[in-house]
Design a protein around this motif. Structure first.
Motif, PDB file in Angstrom:
ATOM      1  N   LYS A   7       0.887  -1.172   0.000  1.00  0.00           N
ATOM      2  CA  LYS A   7       0.000   0.000   0.000  1.00  0.00           C
ATOM      3  C   LYS A   7       0.912   1.205   0.000  1.00  0.00           C
ATOM      4  O   LYS A   7       1.412   1.644   1.037  1.00  0.00           O
ATOM      5  CB  LYS A   7      -0.906  -0.006   1.232  1.00  0.00           C
ATOM      6  CG  LYS A   7      -1.980   1.064   1.208  1.00  0.00           C
ATOM      7  CD  LYS A   7      -3.085   0.744   0.230  1.00  0.00           C
ATOM      8  CE  LYS A   7      -4.322   1.600   0.466  1.00  0.00           C
ATOM      9  NZ  LYS A   7      -5.437   1.235  -0.414  1.00  0.00           N
ATOM     10  N   THR A   8       1.167   1.747  -1.167  1.00  0.00           N
ATOM     11  CA  THR A   8       2.257   2.710  -1.309  1.00  0.00           C
ATOM     12  C   THR A   8       1.849   4.142  -1.030  1.00  0.00           C
ATOM     13  O   THR A   8       2.639   4.915  -0.484  1.00  0.00           O
ATOM     14  CB  THR A   8       2.850   2.615  -2.723  1.00  0.00           C
ATOM     15  OG1 THR A   8       1.833   2.920  -3.684  1.00  0.00           O
ATOM     16  CG2 THR A   8       3.414   1.232  -2.985  1.00  0.00           C
ATOM     17  N   SER A   9       0.661   4.532  -1.415  1.00  0.00           N
ATOM     18  CA  SER A   9       0.240   5.926  -1.271  1.00  0.00           C
ATOM     19  C   SER A   9      -1.283   5.972  -1.428  1.00  0.00           C
ATOM     20  O   SER A   9      -1.910   4.968  -1.733  1.00  0.00           O
ATOM     21  CB  SER A   9       0.928   6.802  -2.325  1.00  0.00           C
ATOM     22  OG  SER A   9       0.551   6.386  -3.634  1.00  0.00           O
ATOM     23  N   SER A  10      -1.876   7.128  -1.192  1.00  0.00           N
ATOM     24  CA  SER A  10      -1.305   8.353  -0.660  1.00  0.00           C
ATOM     25  C   SER A  10      -1.376   8.306   0.868  1.00  0.00           C
ATOM     26  O   SER A  10      -1.685   7.248   1.423  1.00  0.00           O
ATOM     27  CB  SER A  10      -2.095   9.552  -1.183  1.00  0.00           C
ATOM     28  OG  SER A  10      -3.467   9.419  -0.790  1.00  0.00           O
ATOM     29  N   GLU A  38       5.419   4.350  -0.211  1.00  0.00           N
ATOM     30  CA  GLU A  38       6.201   5.454  -0.778  1.00  0.00           C
ATOM     31  C   GLU A  38       7.114   6.055   0.287  1.00  0.00           C
ATOM     32  O   GLU A  38       6.741   6.157   1.454  1.00  0.00           O
ATOM     33  CB  GLU A  38       5.275   6.545  -1.322  1.00  0.00           C
ATOM     34  CG  GLU A  38       4.845   6.363  -2.762  1.00  0.00           C
ATOM     35  CD  GLU A  38       5.938   6.726  -3.764  1.00  0.00           C
ATOM     36  OE1 GLU A  38       6.888   7.446  -3.391  1.00  0.00           O
ATOM     37  OE2 GLU A  38       5.829   6.280  -4.917  1.00  0.00           O
ATOM     38  N   GLU A  39       8.297   6.471  -0.132  1.00  0.00           N
ATOM     39  CA  GLU A  39       9.303   6.964   0.804  1.00  0.00           C
ATOM     40  C   GLU A  39       8.804   8.137   1.642  1.00  0.00           C
ATOM     41  O   GLU A  39       9.194   8.278   2.806  1.00  0.00           O
ATOM     42  CB  GLU A  39      10.574   7.374   0.045  1.00  0.00           C
ATOM     43  CG  GLU A  39      10.369   8.448  -0.998  1.00  0.00           C
ATOM     44  CD  GLU A  39      11.632   8.772  -1.790  1.00  0.00           C
ATOM     45  OE1 GLU A  39      12.665   8.132  -1.557  1.00  0.00           O
ATOM     46  OE2 GLU A  39      11.575   9.671  -2.658  1.00  0.00           O
ATOM     47  N   ALA A  40       7.918   8.974   1.097  1.00  0.00           N
ATOM     48  CA  ALA A  40       7.418  10.132   1.836  1.00  0.00           C
ATOM     49  C   ALA A  40       6.587   9.733   3.051  1.00  0.00           C
ATOM     50  O   ALA A  40       6.450  10.516   3.996  1.00  0.00           O
ATOM     51  CB  ALA A  40       6.590  11.034   0.909  1.00  0.00           C
ATOM     52  N   VAL A  57       9.588   2.682  -1.342  1.00  0.00           N
ATOM     53  CA  VAL A  57       9.760   2.819  -2.785  1.00  0.00           C
ATOM     54  C   VAL A  57       9.590   4.294  -3.136  1.00  0.00           C
ATOM     55  O   VAL A  57       9.118   5.086  -2.317  1.00  0.00           O
ATOM     56  CB  VAL A  57       8.751   1.962  -3.567  1.00  0.00           C
ATOM     57  CG1 VAL A  57       8.981   0.490  -3.322  1.00  0.00           C
ATOM     58  CG2 VAL A  57       7.310   2.343  -3.222  1.00  0.00           C
ATOM     59  N   ALA A  58       9.984   4.637  -4.346  1.00  0.00           N
ATOM     60  CA  ALA A  58       9.910   6.042  -4.759  1.00  0.00           C
ATOM     61  C   ALA A  58       9.342   6.134  -6.169  1.00  0.00           C
ATOM     62  O   ALA A  58       9.911   6.761  -7.053  1.00  0.00           O
ATOM     63  CB  ALA A  58      11.290   6.693  -4.682  1.00  0.00           C
ATOM     64  N   GLY A  73      20.483   2.032  -9.298  1.00  0.00           N
ATOM     65  CA  GLY A  73      20.184   0.769  -8.636  1.00  0.00           C
ATOM     66  C   GLY A  73      19.126   0.801  -7.555  1.00  0.00           C
ATOM     67  O   GLY A  73      18.984  -0.178  -6.812  1.00  0.00           O
ATOM     68  N   GLU A  74      18.346   1.870  -7.466  1.00  0.00           N
ATOM     69  CA  GLU A  74      17.332   1.931  -6.411  1.00  0.00           C
ATOM     70  C   GLU A  74      16.256   0.856  -6.562  1.00  0.00           C
ATOM     71  O   GLU A  74      15.924   0.164  -5.576  1.00  0.00           O
ATOM     72  CB  GLU A  74      16.692   3.317  -6.362  1.00  0.00           C
ATOM     73  CG  GLU A  74      17.601   4.409  -5.834  1.00  0.00           C
ATOM     74  CD  GLU A  74      16.870   5.730  -5.687  1.00  0.00           C
ATOM     75  OE1 GLU A  74      15.876   5.781  -4.932  1.00  0.00           O
ATOM     76  OE2 GLU A  74      17.260   6.714  -6.344  1.00  0.00           O
ATOM     77  N   PRO A  75      15.680   0.662  -7.764  1.00  0.00           N
ATOM     78  CA  PRO A  75      14.666  -0.399  -7.884  1.00  0.00           C
ATOM     79  C   PRO A  75      15.239  -1.782  -7.583  1.00  0.00           C
ATOM     80  O   PRO A  75      14.564  -2.629  -6.986  1.00  0.00           O
ATOM     81  CB  PRO A  75      14.221  -0.286  -9.352  1.00  0.00           C
ATOM     82  CG  PRO A  75      14.545   1.112  -9.751  1.00  0.00           C
ATOM     83  CD  PRO A  75      15.802   1.438  -9.022  1.00  0.00           C
ATOM     84  N   GLN A  76      16.478  -2.009  -7.987  1.00  0.00           N
ATOM     85  CA  GLN A  76      17.102  -3.305  -7.725  1.00  0.00           C
ATOM     86  C   GLN A  76      17.236  -3.558  -6.222  1.00  0.00           C
ATOM     87  O   GLN A  76      17.062  -4.682  -5.746  1.00  0.00           O
ATOM     88  CB  GLN A  76      18.468  -3.375  -8.400  1.00  0.00           C
ATOM     89  CG  GLN A  76      18.415  -3.312  -9.927  1.00  0.00           C
ATOM     90  CD  GLN A  76      18.501  -1.909 -10.496  1.00  0.00           C
ATOM     91  OE1 GLN A  76      17.896  -0.987  -9.953  1.00  0.00           O
ATOM     92  NE2 GLN A  76      19.261  -1.736 -11.570  1.00  0.00           N
ATOM     93  N   THR A  77      17.537  -2.491  -5.479  1.00  0.00           N
ATOM     94  CA  THR A  77      17.626  -2.621  -4.022  1.00  0.00           C
ATOM     95  C   THR A  77      16.275  -3.003  -3.427  1.00  0.00           C
ATOM     96  O   THR A  77      16.192  -3.846  -2.519  1.00  0.00           O
ATOM     97  CB  THR A  77      18.118  -1.297  -3.402  1.00  0.00           C
ATOM     98  OG1 THR A  77      19.423  -1.004  -3.910  1.00  0.00           O
ATOM     99  CG2 THR A  77      18.156  -1.387  -1.884  1.00  0.00           C
ATOM    100  N   VAL A  78      15.205  -2.401  -3.926  1.00  0.00           N
ATOM    101  CA  VAL A  78      13.863  -2.725  -3.443  1.00  0.00           C
ATOM    102  C   VAL A  78      13.539  -4.192  -3.725  1.00  0.00           C
ATOM    103  O   VAL A  78      13.002  -4.901  -2.864  1.00  0.00           O
ATOM    104  CB  VAL A  78      12.815  -1.797  -4.088  1.00  0.00           C
ATOM    105  CG1 VAL A  78      11.402  -2.283  -3.785  1.00  0.00           C
ATOM    106  CG2 VAL A  78      12.994  -0.372  -3.593  1.00  0.00           C
TER     107      VAL A  78
END
Length: 346
Positions: A7-10, A38-40, A57-58, A73-78
């Motif tokens: 459940k990323t946002s809002s 989401e990171e926020a 995630v962003a 590499g951010e998505p790969q880290t996720v």
């Protein structure tokens, strides 16, 4: 049992998922949750005692520079984080294609809304098991039902418990109001002059008014409202947790249709929310001492970002002419009096 929630946002949607986590925790001994968000909003899920790990995630930021993000590499880290654990259930509570894609990377059977229930029907093709959850009901109720179906328990017949009040203990309630004046759509904004008039009423009644802000435009508006009286204070820019502490300690909140009013509801702070272009029936605040003031206007709720009456009415958006400061002040005082009476009765 270990469960992953996507459940990323809002902000409002994330907060609406918390009562379902409470329901599950009370129904299934030992259940623990991880959460993709989401990171926020990454600090919100861990306010709940049953959430162990947040995977930020962003997606909003990544879409502006996808190639650069991939190189960094951010998505790969996720993806690596998603695959670190085996889950008994992976529940996509968002119901979008993007959230379904995220869920596919996790290790475990995937559960979600069926094609008729999901916000994007294609998402349902990605799940191992789907559930029908009627769309014509509040978002919070839909998520409570989804988790109950996926985890095989009955939704409690009780008011939702967001499970976060213990994170923001209040030693002594402050004689203050918080005005949540910032929002996204132009048609959701209550007129600036109305905020000034309401602030003057509150100050004259001996209350301190606190004005948060999140961007330059909101800061400028807050400064104009604060100019009406020395009891009106512009807060420094705050993280969500800091603002949550301010809201928890306040006597009450007045806000427009924005994610932060749902934070007030989650914390149990009395709140009057103003609705013009939008309908609180499906997205309004849910909880104790929550008041919804709806504009009675021919085209309300229009669900539009632009007001067709712009330049043709004394107030913009035109529907808010039905919600002047005097009416809001009256409803707010009634709500605060009701809370005080209920507290005295206990």
């Amino acid at each position: 049992m270990r469960v992953l929630i996507v459940k990323t946002s809002s902000l409002g949607d994330v907060l609406h998922t918390l009562p379902a986590v409470t329901d599950a925790s009370r129904s299934i001994p030992g259940i623990r949750f991880d959460w993709v968000v989401e990171e926020a909003f990454a600090e919100v899920p861990v306010w709940h005692a049953s959430v162990d790990r947040v995977i930020p995630v962003a997606l909003r930021r990544w879409k502006h520079a996808p190639l650069q993000v991939l190189r960094q590499g951010e998505p790969q880290t996720v993806v690596r984080q998603l695959r670190q654990r085996d889950y008994h259930r992976v529940i996509d509570a968002q119901g979008l294609v993007k959230s379904a894609v995220i869920a596919r990377f996790a290790r475990g059977p995937r559960y979600g809304f069926d094609a008729a229930s999901a916000r994007e029907s294609l998402a349902a093709r990605s799940y191992n098991r789907v559930f029908e959850v009627a769309r014509a009901q509040h978002a919070l109720a839909r998520v409570r039902q989804l988790l109950a179906l996926a985890l095989e328990y009955q939704v409690p017949d009780s008011l939702p418990d967001y499970g976060i009040r213990q994170c923001f203990p209040v030693a002594r309630q402050q004689p203050s109001l918080v005005f949540l004046h910032g929002t996204t759509w132009p048609t959701k904004h209550w007129p600036e002059q109305y905020w000034c008039e309401l602030a003057a009423m509150a100050a004259a009644a001996g209350l301190q008014v606190k004005l948060p802000w999140g961007n330059a435009a909101e800061q400028q508006r807050a400064e104009k409202i604060a100019a009406v009286h020395d009891r009106v204070e512009v807060l420094p820019r705050m993280q969500l947790g800091e603002l949550a502490a301010v809201i928890a300690a306040a006597r009450g909140v007045v806000g427009v249709d924005t994610g932060l009013v749902h934070l007030a509801a989650a914390l149990g702070t009395p709140c009057v929310t103003l609705y013009g272009a939008t309908d609180p029936g499906l997205i309004g605040t849910v909880g104790e001492a929550q008041s919804h003031l709806r504009a009675s206007f021919p085209c309300a709720p229009c669900q539009q970002r632009q007001c067709h009456y712009e330049g043709k009415a004394e107030v913009f958006p035109a529907c808010y002419g039905e919600l002047p400061p005097t009416r809001v002040w009256q409803v707010l005082n009634a709500a605060l009096a009701g809370v005080a009476a209920a507290g005295a009765a206990r």
